[in-house]
Design an enzyme around this catalytic site. Structure first.
Site, PDB file in Angstrom:
ATOM      1  N   ASP A 429       0.821  -1.207   0.000  1.00 24.33           N
ATOM      2  CA  ASP A 429       0.000   0.000   0.000  1.00 24.33           C
ATOM      3  C   ASP A 429       0.860   1.264   0.000  1.00 24.33           C
ATOM      4  OD1 ASP A 429      -2.359   1.390   0.034  1.00 24.33           O
ATOM      5  OD2 ASP A 429      -2.946   0.812   2.061  1.00 24.33           O
ATOM      6  N   GLU A 432       2.464   7.476  -1.828  1.00 23.02           N
ATOM      7  CA  GLU A 432       2.130   8.769  -2.423  1.00 23.02           C
ATOM      8  C   GLU A 432       2.405   9.969  -1.519  1.00 23.02           C
ATOM      9  OE1 GLU A 432      -0.808   5.450  -3.020  1.00 23.02           O
ATOM     10  OE2 GLU A 432      -0.232   6.696  -1.311  1.00 23.02           O
ATOM     11  N   ASP A 497      -8.863   3.030  -3.183  1.00 21.63           N
ATOM     12  CA  ASP A 497      -9.924   3.100  -2.173  1.00 21.63           C
ATOM     13  C   ASP A 497     -11.155   3.827  -2.702  1.00 21.63           C
ATOM     14  OD1 ASP A 497      -8.068   1.893  -0.577  1.00 21.63           O
ATOM     15  OD2 ASP A 497      -7.527   3.701   0.512  1.00 21.63           O
TER      16      ASP A 497
END
Length: 718
Positions: A429, A432, A497
Site C-alpha cells: 500500500d 504517495e 480506495d
C-alpha cells in the site's frame, strides 16, 4: 541548408528529427514563410507558426501543500517566452535539424531533437530530447511543448485515471496523491473540510507521464518532476514541465493494439500470476486467527471457492477516527494472530494461501521505526532527523527507498518477516505521501522527483523481495501507487480506495476506467476491492446490492478479492447473511471455472504485452462505435463485459462491435451480429456478458451457461 524566418529574430531553438523503424520511417519536414510541419509516417506531429510556436520557455515557482496524502499545488508563473522564428539546419532522410528563435532573450537557446531508437517489425521508437541552454544567472525552469492534434483525435492513458477514459477536453497533473474521497461530488465537498481530502477528477495514486493517441503513437515522458498533460485545446496538446529540458519517447505501432503491446513490452511486461490467486476468491478478513478461521470455515461450508485469506492486520491494530487501522510495524503480531505460522501450513493443505499487508512507512514508537531511525534509513527533515508525518491518527516515518542501503534493509526485512513466514502475497500500500520538505540520503533527485519516484522505488523494492527469495511467480504483492517505470516491477495493481457507493466520481464505475487507462499505459493486470473501501456512516454504507453487483463484475477480472473496508460494521460483507453467502459462493465458482481462460490471458500479457482487460477499440479499431465506450471492456479477446454500475438497475444496455463473428449472451442462447446496441435484463448475479461466437473457448463458455445460466436458475427454482 534551408532557412526560413517567421516573425521577429531572436532566441534559437534546435529541432533534430531522425527516422525510426518501419512504422515511423517516413519522416518529412515541410516549410513555408509562415512556419513548418513535421510529420512521422504521414502523421503530423508538430505544426509551428509565429502565432502558435511549438516551444515556450519561462520560469516560476510552485508551492506544494500536503495533508494526509492530499496535495494542493499553487503555481506562480513569472515569465513565458514564445520561440517564434525558425532556421532549417539540415533536412535529410535521417536527420532534420532546425533552430527556433525568439526576440525576447537572445541568450537563451534550446536544442530539440528526435532520435532513432529501437525498432522491430511491430513497432518503432523515436526519442525526443529538448535542452535549454542559457547563462548561469538566468532563472529558466519551465518549458511548454505543443503537439499537433485535430478535433477527431482521442487521447487515453496518463496512468490510472478514474473519471475519463478519453482525456480530450481536460488537463492532468502528473503528481501522485491520494485519489480523494468523493472526487468532485457532494462527498468530496464534505471531505474537503478535512484538509482537502475530497480530491478532483484528476487526482490519482498512479499518474503516469504518458499518453496514447488515436493516431497510433504513444508518448512516454522520462521526467519524475511535476508536469501537466493538457488536452483542453482542440487545436493542440501541450506538455508543461517543471524543467528546462524534455526527455521523451514516441512509440509507433501499425495499430493501436500494436502500440499498446509495444509500450507494455518496453516498460516491462508483468509475469503471469500463479494459479492459486486466479482460482477462486481472496477473502479480506481481520481481527485475529480465530475470527479469520471462523469466516473461512463459513465460506468453505457454503461452497465458496477460496484462493486466499487476506489479513491486513497481521501486525496488530490501532483505532483512529477514520476507522480500524493496521499497526505499521511489519512483523507478525503473535498475540493478535497466535499460531499464524502453523495456520498458514494447515491452510496450504487445503490449497488456501494467506496474504497480508505492508507499506513503506513505520509507525513512531515501533521497534522497526527505532531500528530504521538508528541506521539512518528513514527520510529526514531539514534538521537531519527522521521525518514524522501525520497519517491520520498517528505519526510515522518513511523508509528512504531512494537510498540503496535503506532499500536493501527493507527488502531483507520483508523477506525475513513475510516470505519466510510463508505468506503468499500482500497489499503493498501507499507510496504517495512524500512531501517536498522530506529529504533522502541519496542527493541525486530534487524535491519533486523524490515525490514521484518513491512509488517506482516501492515497486522495485517489492520486486527485489520476490527475486531475492526466489518467489517471483509464486508470491503476489499488489500495489495502488505508481508512475512511469513502476509497471516493469509490479506483478498486480489494484484500483485503490473507492467509496462504497454508485457514484461515477468515486464509486464502483471508476474501477472500470482505472483498469482500462492502466491497460493503455502499460500496466496490463489489475483488480479492485469488491464493494469499495471508504465508508462514512451514516452517509456512506455499503449495501448488499452494491456488494453483489461488484462481486459479479469481479468474476470477470483476474483476481476476485473482498475488503471489509475502513468501517466493517457499516459495510455489507460476504458473510452478512445466508443469501449473500450463497450468491457469493456461486460467483466464486464461476470465477474458478474461468481459470484456464484467465491463465491464457495472463500468458498472452507476458509474451506479447496484450492487457488482460482492455477497451473495445483495441480489438475493434475500425469500429467507430467502440471508440467512446468507457464502462464496458473486453476480458481477453473473447468476453465482452458491461458491469451494472447504477443502483436498482434491472436492465443493461450493451454495445456489441462489428466484425466477422456474432456475439452470444453468456447466460442464455441469444446470438446477435454487431455492430449493434442491445438492452437486456440484468438480474442480480447475471451481469451483461457476451462471448464471440467463433471463440476457441466456446465449450468453456457453454459449460458455464449450462451450470450457472438463467436456464439453470429456472431449473433450481422449480
Amino acid at each position: 541548408m534551408v532557412v526560413r524566418a517567421s516573425g521577429r529574430s531572436g532566441v534559437l531553438v534546435c529541432l533534430v528529427l531522425l527516422t525510426a523503424g518501419p512504422t515511423a520511417a517516413d519522416l518529412s519536414l515541410l516549410t513555408s514563410e509562415e512556419g513548418f510541419v513535421v510529420s512521422v509516417d504521414g502523421t503530423e506531429l508538430f505544426n509551428h507558426t509565429s502565432e502558435d510556436p511549438i516551444i515556450w520557455v519561462g520560469y516560476g515557482h510552485t508551492n506544494f501543500t500536503e495533508h494526509q496524502g492530499n496535495f494542493k499545488v499553487e503555481e506562480d508563473l513569472l515569465l513565458k517566452l514564445p520561440l517564434q522564428n525558425f532556421q532549417v539546419i539540415s533536412n535529410t532522410p535521417d536527420r532534420i535539424e532546425l533552430v527556433l528563435q525568439s526576440a525576447e532573450d537572445a541568450a537563451l537557446t534550446v536544442d530539440f531533437s528526435l532520435t532513432k531508437g529501437s525498432e522491430t517489425e511491430e513497432y518503432s521508437v523515436v526519442r525526443l530530447s529538448a535542452q535549454a541552454v542559457y547563462p548561469s544567472d538566468s532563472l529558466y525552469n519551465r518549458m511548454w511543448v505543443r503537439l499537433s492534434t485535430d478535433e477527431e483525435e482521442r487521447v487515453w492513458g496518463a496512468g490510472e485515471q478514474y473519471s475519463y477514459l478519453n482525456l480530450r477536453g481536460h488537463y492532468f497533473p502528473i503528481w501522485t496523491t491520494e485519489q480523494g474521497v468523493g472526487r468532485d461530488g457532494i462527498i468530496a465537498n464534505i471531505s474537503d473540510l478535512d484538509g482537502g481530502a475530497g480530491g478532483h477528477y484528476y487526482t490519482t495514486y498512479y499518474p503516469q507521464a504518458s499518453f496514447l493517441s488515436s493516431k497510433r503513437y504513444s508518448m512516454l515522458i522520462q521526467d519524475h518532476r511535476y508536469l501537466v498533460l493538457d488536452f483542453t485545446d482542440p487545436t493542440r496538446h501541450e506538455v508543461f514541465l517543471h524543467s528546462d529540458r524534455l526527455e521523451a519517447s514516441t512509440v509507433w505501432g501499425s495499430s493501436l493494439l500494436g502500440t499498446v503491446q509495444a509500450v507494455t513490452t518496453i516498460l516491462g511486461t508483468q509475469p503471469p500470476l500463479p494459479e492459486w490467486i486466479i482460482n477462486g476468491a481472496c477473502l479480506g478478513l481481520q481481527h485475529g486467527t480465530q475470527q479469520m478461521l471462523y469466516y473461512y470455515d463459513m465460506a468453505k461450508s457454503a461452497g465458496v471457492v477460496v484462493s486466499a485469506l487476506w489479513v491486513q492486520d497481521w501486525s496488530g491494530t490501532t483505532e483512529t477516527a477514520f476507522g480500524h487501522r493496521v499497526y505499521w510495524n511489519w512483523r507478525w503480531n503473535q498475540t493478535y494472530y497466535p499460531d499464524l505460522d502453523l495456520t498458514i501450513q494447515t491452510l496450504l493443505e487445503d490449497g488456501v494461501r494467506v496474504m497480508t499487508y505492508i507499506n513503506p512507512h513505520l509507525i513512531e514508537g515501533s521497534d522497526m521505526f527505532q531500528e530504521a531511525a538508528t541506521l539512518g534509513y528513514l527520510m529526514m527533515d531539514g534538521a537531519g532527523d527522521p521525518y514524522r508525518q501525520d497519517f491520520g491518527g498517528f505519526l510515522a516515518g518513511t523508509v528512504d527507498l531512494l537510498n540503496p542501503e535503506a532499500k536493501a534493509w527493507y527488502r531483507d526485512e520483508m523477506v525475513k518477516n513475510m516470505v519466510d513466514l510463508g505468506l503468499a502475497g500482500w497489499m503493498a500500500d501507499f507510496g504517495e505521501y512524500t512531501r517536498p520538505d522530506m529529504f533522502s540520503a541519496n542527493l541525486a533527485h530534487d524535491l519533486e522527483a523524490r515525490h514521484n519516484l518513491l512509488p517506482v522505488e516501492w515497486a522495485s523494492c517489492n520486486r527485489e523481495v520476490l527475486e531475492a527469495s526466489g518467489q517471483l511467480g509464486q508470491v503476489v504483492p499488489f500495489m495502488r501507487s505508481g508512475g512511469l517505470g513502476a509497471s516493469g516491477y509490479q506483478v498486480l495493481a489494484w484500483a485503490g480506495d473507492q467509496n462504497v457507493d454508485w457514484s461515477l466520481g468515486d464509486g464502483v464505475a471508476t474501477t472500470i476506467v482505472a483498469a482500462l487507462s492502466l491497460a493503455l499505459s502499460g500496466m496490463g493486470v489489475t483488480h479492485f476491492d469488491i464493494g469499495g473501501y471508504t465508508a462514512m456512516p451514516p452517509v456512506l454504507e455499503r449495501s448488499k446490492e452494491l456488494f453483489l453487483r461488484s462481486a459479479e463484475y469481479a468474476v470477470f477480472t483476474p483476481v476476485m478479492r473482498t475488503h471489509e473496508g475502513n468501517k466493517p460494521e457499516a459495510n455489507h460483507q460476504f458473510y452478512s447473511d445466508e443469501d449473500t453467502l450463497k450468491q457469493f459462493a456461486r460467483l466464486s465458482q464461476i470465477h474458478s471455472k474461468l481459470l484456464p481462460y484467465t491463465r491464457e490471458l495472463l500468458q498472452e500479457l507476458y509474451t506479447t504485452g496484450t492487457p488482460v482487460q482492455r477497451p473495445l477499440f483495441l480489438d475493434f479499431e475500425e469500429d467507430s462505435g467502440s471508440w467512446d465506450i468507457q464502462y464496458q471492456y473486453l476480458y481477453g479477446p473473447d468476453l465482452l463485459v458491461a458491469p451494472v454500475i447504477h443502483k436498482n438497475q434491472e436492465t443493461q444496455t450493451v454495445y456489441l462491435p462489428g466484425g466477422e463473428t456474432g456475439w452470444t449472451y453468456l447466460w442464455g442462447t441469444e446470438t446477435v451480429q454487431g455492430p449493434v446496441t442491445v438492452t437486456i435484463p440484468s438480474p442480480l448475479g447475471y451481469p451483461a456478458v457476451y462471448y464471440r461466437q467463433n471463440s476457441s473457448w466456446i465449450s468453456l463458455f457453454q459449460e458455464i451457461n449450462q451450470e450457472f445460466g438463467l436456464e439453470s436458475k429456472r431449473r433450481l427454482t422449480e
